[in-house]
Structures are given as C-alpha cells and as structure tokens.
Design a protein around this motif. Structure first.
Motif, PDB file in Angstrom:
ATOM      1  N   ASP A 200      15.146   4.641  39.304  1.00  0.00           N
ATOM      2  CA  ASP A 200      14.411   3.664  40.092  1.00  0.00           C
ATOM      3  C   ASP A 200      13.041   3.393  39.472  1.00  0.00           C
ATOM      4  O   ASP A 200      12.477   4.240  38.780  1.00  0.00           O
ATOM      5  N   THR A 201      12.526   2.200  39.756  1.00  0.00           N
ATOM      6  CA  THR A 201      11.145   1.897  39.392  1.00  0.00           C
ATOM      7  C   THR A 201      10.213   2.688  40.310  1.00  0.00           C
ATOM      8  O   THR A 201      10.449   2.788  41.511  1.00  0.00           O
ATOM      9  N   ARG A 202       9.148   3.273  39.696  1.00  0.00           N
ATOM     10  CA  ARG A 202       8.283   4.125  40.508  1.00  0.00           C
ATOM     11  C   ARG A 202       6.820   3.895  40.117  1.00  0.00           C
ATOM     12  O   ARG A 202       6.497   3.693  38.947  1.00  0.00           O
ATOM     13  N   ASP A 203       5.950   3.957  41.128  1.00  0.00           N
ATOM     14  CA  ASP A 203       4.515   3.856  40.912  1.00  0.00           C
ATOM     15  C   ASP A 203       3.902   5.250  40.850  1.00  0.00           C
ATOM     16  O   ASP A 203       4.270   6.148  41.625  1.00  0.00           O
ATOM     17  N   TYR A 204       2.935   5.406  39.938  1.00  0.00           N
ATOM     18  CA  TYR A 204       2.252   6.697  39.773  1.00  0.00           C
ATOM     19  C   TYR A 204       0.749   6.503  39.884  1.00  0.00           C
ATOM     20  O   TYR A 204       0.200   5.474  39.471  1.00  0.00           O
ATOM     21  N   THR A 205       0.085   7.526  40.408  1.00  0.00           N
ATOM     22  CA  THR A 205      -1.377   7.583  40.446  1.00  0.00           C
ATOM     23  C   THR A 205      -1.822   8.825  39.696  1.00  0.00           C
ATOM     24  O   THR A 205      -1.300   9.932  39.930  1.00  0.00           O
ATOM     25  N   MET A 206      -2.788   8.660  38.803  1.00  0.00           N
ATOM     26  CA  MET A 206      -3.307   9.777  38.018  1.00  0.00           C
ATOM     27  C   MET A 206      -4.450  10.458  38.771  1.00  0.00           C
ATOM     28  O   MET A 206      -5.369   9.793  39.267  1.00  0.00           O
ATOM     29  N   THR A 207      -4.393  11.793  38.860  1.00  0.00           N
ATOM     30  CA  THR A 207      -5.429  12.559  39.543  1.00  0.00           C
ATOM     31  C   THR A 207      -5.876  13.720  38.671  1.00  0.00           C
ATOM     32  O   THR A 207      -5.208  14.090  37.707  1.00  0.00           O
ATOM     33  N   HIS A 208      -7.011  14.317  39.050  1.00  0.00           N
ATOM     34  CA  HIS A 208      -7.583  15.420  38.263  1.00  0.00           C
ATOM     35  C   HIS A 208      -8.146  16.480  39.192  1.00  0.00           C
ATOM     36  O   HIS A 208      -8.730  16.166  40.241  1.00  0.00           O
ATOM     37  N   ARG A 209      -7.960  17.768  38.791  1.00  0.00           N
ATOM     38  CA  ARG A 209      -8.619  18.886  39.467  1.00  0.00           C
ATOM     39  C   ARG A 209      -9.229  19.787  38.400  1.00  0.00           C
ATOM     40  O   ARG A 209      -8.554  20.159  37.422  1.00  0.00           O
ATOM     41  N   ALA A 210     -10.490  20.132  38.586  1.00  0.00           N
ATOM     42  CA  ALA A 210     -11.165  21.011  37.639  1.00  0.00           C
ATOM     43  C   ALA A 210     -10.716  22.451  37.839  1.00  0.00           C
ATOM     44  O   ALA A 210     -10.313  22.858  38.933  1.00  0.00           O
TER      45      ALA A 210
END
Length: 835
Positions: free
Chosen positions: A605-615
């Motif tokens: 399936d087509t999928r949307d992603y969001t990039m996140t960061h944790r130190a």
C-alpha cells in the motif's frame, strides 16, 4: 613492531560481575609473551596481507628467507599466516605486493563457570526471548527451521539433550571441527601449537551456553529452537586463542554453508581494519550473516569495542540486563528465605547438604583494618571493596574462619576470582542480602547458610537497562558501533552435561547469540534476505534502551552504547520498509553535519511517513571515565513528511547541529524514526558524532609515562611483566641483560606507532617497522612495554655498544601521516648498551 607488551595488573576486586563468562577481551598488544633472543628471535605466527589482486605467489620472490606458510585465507581475507622469526617477518613486509604484516594477537579465552542447575530452572532465557518477542515468532511457526548457525567458540557439548544429543549427519550439531585441541593455549609457549581433530566437543563450557541461547530445544528454549549448528572450536579447555585460528574457523563456516555465524569473542579497543574484522566483513559479502559481541569493557569507558564486532558489516551486539538471574541458593533459616550466591574461584565450592558455621561480622577485612568480630571457628562476613578478594580471604582464614561470605558494596550480584585456595569456601552475595545478614549478626542472631543444591532468582538492579559491562563505541575511526542490543545480563542456558547442564552467565557473549538466533528467525521467514537486509530489519525494528542512571540528563541510553536499541523480532518480521543506513557516523567538528538516509517501501500500500528525532545521552571527558551530558542537538529533515508508493525509495537529508551547551570532547547521538501513518511498523536508525577536533585527543599525555624501566620478571600464569625503575648509571646488555623497556601509556587508539633508536655519539638512527591500528591502554594506569630485545630481533646486530636514546612516535586517530602536527613524540633519556 614486535615488542609491545601489556603492562597491567587488575586487582580481583575490580573484576566485573560475571564478565569473565563472556567473550573474552584483553589482548597482548602486539606480541606474545615469549622473550626474543638477541639474534633473530623465536619463530612465531604472523598474518601477511597482500595488496589487492595479489596472492600467495608473491612469496615466491622471498628468496632464501626462512619461513613456513601455515594457512592461505583464500576466501575471507587476502593473505596468509606464516611462521617466521621477527627479522624475517620484517623482510616479508618489504616485498612489493605485501600490504602489511600483522602480529597474530591473542584473544583471551572465555571463563564460563560450571554451575549446578535444575531441569525446571529456565525463567531467564524464557524472559529474554519474551523481551525480544522471539516467543511470539515461535507461536507463528517461525523457529529457525532450515537455517544453519555456526558457533565459533569453545565447541559445543553435542551430547546435551537440549542441543540434539549427537554430532554429524542427522544431528542438530551437524557440522564442525576442533581447530586447536583441548590443551591449546596461544598465550603459553608450551601449548601454543594447535592440535586439531574432527571432534568439536566443548570442554570449556562457553560455546555450549552460547549455542543454547541461539537454539536450545528442551528444558530451556532458545531464540531459534529448530536451527542446525556448526561447532567450530577455537579455544582449548582454558586459555587463549589467536586471530589465525579464528579466521580459519570463519573460512570453515563459509565452506560448510553456514547462514549465520556467531562470534562471542573479541579483541578489545580495536579498529575495523584488523584482519578478524576484515575477514568477518568478507563473510557478509559471501552471504553469511555475521554477529559478534561488542565487548565487556564498558567500565573502561568509550572506544572500548572489540574486533571483529567493529567490522563495518558485522552486527555488533550490546547487552541489557534481564530483570533477574538464577543463582545457586543458600537457605537462611533466620531469614526464612533463600539467597543467591556465587563461589569465588579458585576456592572450594560449598558442598550440597552442608551449612556454614554461625556468621560473624569481620568488617572490610583488608590487611590493615581492625577486626570487628571474632571469627575463629565461625563463618566470616565481610564487605567487598578497597582490597582484593584474596586479601580478604587470607585475612579471614588467618583468623580462623571456616568459610567466608563477601557481600557487594554496590547494588546487585557479582562474581570474581583470583583467590589462592586455602581450603575453605568463599562466596559472593548481593548487597541487600549481605546487609540483612550483617544486621542479624550484629544483634546476636548468628545466622547460618544451608546449601541445599537449589537455585533462586535474584533481582538485577539494571533490569531492562544497559548492562554495566557492555562496551561503548564508537570505533576508533568514529564509525558507528554497536548496531543493536539484546539481553545478555543473567542468562540461564545450557552448559556441558558434566558441568551441571545449565548455568546463568552474563556478557555480550550472551547477547550476541540472541541476535544470531533472531537473524535465523528472519531467514526462516524470508530465506533470500541478504546479510545487510537482516541487519537493517533488526536495527530498524529495535526499541530504545532507557537511560537509568540520572533521568534528569535525558531519557535514552547513549546511541554509541545501545545502537538503535533492543531488538524486536516481531516488528522485524513484519517490517514493510527499510531505513538505511541504520548507524551513521557524523564525524567531528563543532558545526552542523548533514547526511542522507534512504527509505525504501516493500509495502503493498501507499503510505505516508513522518520523520522524528530523539536525543540520547552524550558521553563527555576522559575516554576511560566519561561523564554524561544532555546532548539536545537540533535536527532537521528534508523532507520531514513524505509519501511512498509500493516499491518506491526516497532520500531524506538529515542535518544535526550539536547543542550550544555540549562540552567539547563529547560523543553525542540520537535516534531517527520514520513513523508511518495509519498503522505499520516504525523504522529507526541512529547516529553518533564527536563534538570538537577529534585529532586533539592526546595519546602520550600521562603523569607517569612514558619512561624507561628494566624487566624484573614475567608472571607464568598471566604472562604479564613486572618492571622496576632504572638504577643510576645502570648499563644494559642485549645478551646478558637486564632487559630494557620503554613503558608507554596510550591515552587513545593510535593509527600508527613508530619506534627508533638514535646513537648519541654518531647520530645514527635505527628505525623499526611501524605497528598500525593499535588499541588504547585499558585503564588509567595501564601501560605497554616496548622491549628493546624484541625490537632488535627484527634487525639483529643493528645496535652497537654505546649511548643511545629511544624515540616513540604515534599518529593520532584519523591523522594524516604526512602532517607533522598529527604526530606525538617522546624521546627517552640516554642509556648505555654494552656488548
């Protein structure tokens, strides 16, 4: 540069809890312990690396040099092992198509303690596989069937019912060989010649424990209980092995068709360029998943990882502690409960069915401490710390103690050794149990311990956190390590039947086979996965390891200690996209760093992603005793949000800017996660970097080193040397002694070291061949000794009688050898050589 000697004495009381059970680490920096003779020196083993495109035929041009080719590593490393004296080895290194001649360094042997187990005592491995969700894979029918895992270790007790009970065709331990023989010890000149045979039976215990974690199926259940094994025995019953032997085993595992190879061993503080790491990388090129221990030197600070684990394509595994571990039990009637204990070697084990005499509090029990109780005819209770176990033991026995109980001076259980057997047991218990016993003893409770042969679960204070022993990265070239984490603290698994069948051990030796078993599960589900894909899937699915020491500084353990985190087998199996690379070295400097990650969809399936960061927590300050700091870097993504269609890839540009308050000299890092919308598995990668000028880390700065010394003696068991200061006006003879040494403290891993001697009268300079990619000194006062006799063995008769000085030059890590500013140098005072 044959001549580098380890110069260190580790008090028994400094030894880490159960660390000896694990893999292995300390190396003798570049040379074995045997003394070189003044002419050509004794023959020993060298690894001769050829330039690209060359092969063993280049040695045909070696003329009349006297050497023997021992093994040609045709598939996993471009070179051969040879037996030659140091002078000949030096001349081999001068052949045109020879890239480098490496010292065949020692890999210290694992010290798996035999223990007493009971068949139903299996919670520790069971809880470990629940932690990583391997048990859920079993429920799906994914158990490692059809996958073959090579165990390069002390062999396997194939008679163990949990490991199949037999060896050969039709057995679970289907392949294998013994490369060394039971008596082999590479660090003992009398036992250093291998005596191989076809039977990989385990007389050391470590390999059987490792194999059980990978795939036991019986009273305990491993991560992949249906795998078949190859057993490649590279250690004798005790003692050390060599790089040559380990590489032969790697080659055999490839030839036998192993899908996964586990190496619960290592050479600490090493570089990715050492031959065992390069050979392990070559195995992955050939399609073999290679998993290795990161190492057990976490308490010696950062840059403490081991080869082959620091290899570029190897999956290096760190360790977390289980919530509890099983230990031998002693029932305490006065407490109406059992407590866990561990016998301190080499004292006698308490006999089943016996009890101690009444416990009396003796105190700290170092030599100069006052006695706080009369232990004559009683059991002595003492607290760990300040002096060695042997000193406490000898003190208590001298005062008439019939047994000795040492309780921890810090949370949790511990183990150790180094005592001289005085005929009475000495055991180690936890801090909480010890304080309870001390309270009873102080009010006249006179508690006793009854040894009934049972076991008990003992809480581990770092359950779910990074094990105290697990090594820090990054590698000395700043490459990102370790890759992932798995349970390794307090793991109950198989040991040889003769040793009780089951035992709890701790170390990255135990976390590495957990990941090897997880790799087998992935290959069971998807046999066509490439080794890089296996590492990516496991790393992407890993969950962050929390930071437990000071939550005010941050929530997550350092990226260069946990990798991307604790593996999650189910999320790795279910992943429908890849985020690559999984571990990024952002280099050094004080400004922003930019790198790219690639996100590739295998989703229908087509999928949307969001990039996140944790130190994650940053380590600061000294290599050996780092402080900790909140990193708080500023991280931006381009793009931050993206949509992937089936089969599509996208590149994400990541910019990391270290926080303004981050101290110079810090290693910092973080986790980057691609979070899918509408369900699916999140995918994580990690990065680390150095804040400041990496070339500014000093190597030769130490208040006591370098300096000249004379060799006094060599310990026949540890093969370490004792030294003394030079007497005023003392002279040295290369034929009659005393042996002159330069003691050097390596504050950080040098890219190269050169030693030369200068004639103070004529100005003549004798330069010996450089040694490259050296480890650092492990502890704050550990030095290495450069022995003049060993140097002369490379070039016999090079030094004539007279006044000389020694000069040591070291090239800083990642330094340019053509830039004088990247070298440090020390020149000794003049000394006198006689005929």
């Amino acid at each position: 540069m044959p001549g580098l000697r380890t110069f260190r004495t580790v008090p028994d009381s400094w030894r880490r809890p159960l660390a000896a059970a694990a893999a292995l680490p300390l190396l003798a920096l570049a040379a074995p312990a045997a003394q070189a003779e003044p002419d050509a020196g004794p023959a020993r083993v060298w690894l001769v690396e050829f330039t690209e495109g060359a092969d063993a035929s280049v040695l045909e041009g070696a003329g009349d040099l006297d050497f023997t080719v021992r093994h040609d590593f045709e598939r996993i490393w471009n070179g051969v092992s040879v037996e030659a004296d140091p002078a000949t080895a030096r001349r081999l290194g001068q052949l045109g198509a020879v890239e480098r001649v490496w010292s065949d360094v020692m890999f210290a042997g694992p010290d798996a303690r035999p223990g007493v187990g009971v068949p139903e005592a299996q919670p520790e491995l069971a809880q470990a596989i629940r932690t990583t969700r391997a048990d859920e894979a079993h429920d799906r029918g994914v158990t490692g069937g059809g996958v073959e895992v090579g165990i390069i270790d002390t062999g396997i007790d194939y008679t163990h019912p949990d490991l199949g009970g037999c060896f050969g065709d039709g057995c679970r331990v289907a392949y294998g060989t013994d490369f060394v023989g039971d008596d082999f010890d590479s660090d003992d000149p009398d036992l250093s010649e291998p005596a191989p045979d076809d039977d990989p039976a385990d007389c050391g215990g470590h390999g059987t424990h490792v194999a059980g974690i990978v795939g036991a199926d019986g009273e305990v259940t491993g991560v992949a209980p249906d795998v078949r094994f190859g057993a490649y025995k590279v250690f004798g019953c005790e003692g050390s092995t060599s790089a040559e032997v380990i590489m032969q085993a790697m080659e055999a595992a490839l030839e036998d068709g192993m899908d996964v190879v586990n190496l619960s061993l290592g050479q600490s503080y090493q570089w990715p360029g050492y031959p065992t790491a390069v050979a392990a990388d070559k195995l992955t090129e050939e399609g073999v998943v290679v998993v290795a221990s990161m190492g057990n030197d976490g308490e010696t600070g950062i840059y403490s990882g081991s080869a082959p684990g620091v290899g570029e394509d190897v999956i290096a595994v760190a360790s977390t502690d289980n919530p509890a571990q099983r230990m031998d039990a002693a029932f305490v009637p006065a407490l109406d409960r059992s407590i866990g204990y561990r016998a301190i070697s080499e004292s006698p084990e308490p006999e089943t069915g016996t009890a101690t005499d009444a416990l009396v509090w003796l105190g700290r029990a170092c030599a100069d401490d006052p006695s706080e109780g009369d232990v004559d005819g009683k059991a002595a209770l003492v607290v760990r710390g300040t002096c060695t176990f042997n000193e406490k033991y000898a003190r208590a026995v001298a005062e008439g103690a019939t047994s000795v109980v040492v309780y921890n001076d810090r949370p949790g259980p511990f183990g150790g050794g180094g005592v001289e057997d005085l005929g009475v047991p000495i055991i180690a218990i936890t801090d909480t149990d010890g304080k309870d016993l001390q309270d009873l003893a102080s009010i006249g409770g006179a508690p006793v311990l009854e040894f009934d042969g049972g076991t008990v679960l003992v809480d581990l204070p770092r359950g779910g956190l990074a094990s105290s022993f697990t090594a820090y990265g990054p590698a000395p070239d700043l490459s990102f390590k370790p890759d992932v984490t798995a349970p390794g603290g307090g793991i109950w698994s198989t040991v040889p039947v003769a040793d009780g069948s089951y035992e709890a051990l701790s170390g990255t030796s135990m976390s590495s086979p957990h990941v090897a078993g997880a790799a087998a599960l992935l290959l069971d589900a998807e046999p066509r996965l490439h080794p890089r894909d296996v590492r990516t899937r496991l790393a992407n699915a890993a969950k962050p390891v929390p930071w437990g020491d000071n939550p005010d500084l941050g929530e997550l353990e350092a990226a260069h200690r946990q990798g991307t985190g604790l593996i999650d087998v189910i999320d790795a199996l279910d992943a429908e996209a890849y985020l690559y690379p999984t571990g990024v070295n952002t280099g050094d400097g004080t400004g922003p760093r930019t790198f790219e990650l690639t996100l590739t969809s295998h989703d229908p399936d087509t999928r949307d992603y969001t990039m996140t960061h944790r130190a994650t927590i940053a380590t600061t300050g000294d290599d050996r005793d780092p402080g900790f700091h909140a990193a708080e870097p500023n991280v931006t993504f381009e793009p931050k949000e993206l949509r992937l269609h089936p089969g599509e890839s996208a590149t994400i540009e990541v910019t990391v800017e270290p926080g303004a308050d981050l101290p110079l000299g810090s290693v910092f890092g973080g986790r980057i996660t691609a979070r899918p919308e509408g369900g699916g598995e999140s995918l994580s990668a990690a990065y680390s970097g150095y804040h400041g000028d990496y070339l500014s880390i000093p190597i030769l700065e130490h208040p006591d080193f370098p300096h000249l010394a004379a060799v006094v003696a060599q310990d026949q068991e540890t093969h370490e040397f004792e030294y003394r200061d030079l007497a005023e006006g003392e002279t040295f003879s290369l034929t009659e002694g005393p042996v002159l040494a330069a003691l050097i403290f390596l504050g950080h891993q040098p890219a190269a070291m050169e030693v030369s001697a200068t004639n103070a009268r004529t100005g003549e300079v004798i330069v010996w061949d450089r040694e490259e990619f050296l480890p650092r000194s492990p502890g704050p006062d550990d030095a290495v000794g450069v022995h003049l006799k060993d140097l002369v063995a490379q070039r016999p008769n090079a030094l004539e009688p007279g006044q000389w000085t020694l000069t040591v030059r070291v090239l800083r890590a990642l330094g340019d050898e053509d830039d004088p500013a990247h070298w440090e140098q020390w020149t000794s005072p003049e000394f006198t050589l006689t005929a």
